[in-house]
Design an enzyme around this catalytic site. Sequence first.
Site, PDB file in Angstrom:
ATOM      1  N   PRO A  60       0.800  -1.246   0.000  1.00  0.00           N
ATOM      2  CA  PRO A  60       0.000   0.000   0.000  1.00  0.00           C
ATOM      3  C   PRO A  60       0.824   1.283   0.000  1.00  0.00           C
ATOM      4  O   PRO A  60       0.269   2.380  -0.022  1.00  0.00           O
ATOM      5  CB  PRO A  60      -0.786  -0.121   1.306  1.00  0.00           C
ATOM      6  CG  PRO A  60       0.137  -0.868   2.223  1.00  0.00           C
ATOM      7  CD  PRO A  60       0.862  -1.858   1.355  1.00  0.00           C
ATOM      8  N   GLY A  61       2.163   1.171   0.039  1.00  0.00           N
ATOM      9  CA  GLY A  61       2.973   2.382  -0.103  1.00  0.00           C
ATOM     10  C   GLY A  61       3.959   2.661   1.012  1.00  0.00           C
ATOM     11  O   GLY A  61       4.408   3.794   1.164  1.00  0.00           O
TER      12      GLY A  61
ATOM     13  N   LYS B 110      13.688 -12.322   0.145  1.00  0.00           N
ATOM     14  CA  LYS B 110      13.018 -13.173   1.135  1.00  0.00           C
ATOM     15  C   LYS B 110      13.764 -14.509   1.195  1.00  0.00           C
ATOM     16  O   LYS B 110      14.026 -15.130   0.162  1.00  0.00           O
ATOM     17  CB  LYS B 110      11.554 -13.402   0.747  1.00  0.00           C
ATOM     18  CG  LYS B 110      10.788 -12.125   0.364  1.00  0.00           C
ATOM     19  CD  LYS B 110      10.696 -11.124   1.500  1.00  0.00           C
ATOM     20  CE  LYS B 110       9.970  -9.860   1.047  1.00  0.00           C
ATOM     21  NZ  LYS B 110       9.885  -8.846   2.097  1.00  0.00           N
TER      22      LYS B 110
END
Length: 368
Positions: free
Chosen positions: A223-224, A307
């Site tokens: 979402p930013g 990751k």
Amino acid sequence: MNNKIALYCRSGFEKECAAEITTKAAQLEIFGFARVKENSGYVLFECYQLEDADRLIREVPFRELIFARQMMVVGELLKDLPPEDRVSPIVGMLTGVVEKAGELRVEVADTNESKELLKFCRKLTVPLRNAMREQKILSARENPHRPVVHVFFIASGCCYVGYSYSNNNSPFYMGIPRLKFPSDAPSRSTLKLEEAFHVFIPADEWEERLASGMHAVDLGACPGGWTYQLVQRSMMVQAIDNGLMAQSLMDTGQVTHHRVDGFKYEPTRSNIYWLVCDMVEKPAKVTQLIIKWLVNGWCREAIFNLKLPMKKRFEVVSENLEMIDEQLKENGINAHIQAKQLYHDREEVTVHVRRIWSGVPGRRDERF
């Protein structure tokens, strides 16, 4: 005997930290063995030769260690410190070993169990500092150019005592930068990128390399959280993600949202300075994506996360960093590559790559 070094690390990554320091030591022809206790938040590396521990913390560049948060020479474990006088045995361990150090840090490992000792550490710090100044172990005033004394408690009556060099250690207490989560940021991941800036970019270069008006791309932006950091530095951001961006970021007028897969997006601008990327994907796939951006000259600097799998995490990180180095060199590109498991990272490491120059004429970044 000060033939050991202690390294702080993230709980659960002791094996990776041990493998890394063993590898680095062997490159210097320093040999020894690591003592690892799972989920303890630290590693001990015991050198076979007495003088090698000091040499190790001088010659292994701390900035090149991925999994270590701090690195110091320590002596034997002080056990069963008397409750009525914990100061004297600690001071005794340092007498004749350290003179006029610039700072004292009374620390614990970053685990839930050890955090219960923090209040005790704070209480002990003042009398310990006073006693060390009396014995000339510490200078009368803090001095950032002198060694740092570490008193590392692993239990209420047990500690390691030692030192690090201020030009080759973490400047932070417990090796952890204290960052405050901005209340208007769309996600806590924003702290990863902020910490990365602190770790990878010298403070005196921020004005030049994190400058207002720069153009940046955030792959997998929603979402930013990472876009927020770029916007806060007055950059213009291309946010690439099929998901929704926080409206607060869109309202700034600095963000253009492209609903495209981050692996498929190709920039149309030729003046992008920063590429940032925090996508959940296999490390090798992300690495190849970043290599494509750098080889094509689509950006000057990149910060991205890898990751990590459950097993062979040190090997996976090493292989991916080697892949970046080799493929950039094959394409005539000189670059500075750094990696760190940040405090705000979880099962991942953060990588920074800065293009220095290109041996192949006509690349986009040569027109900056």
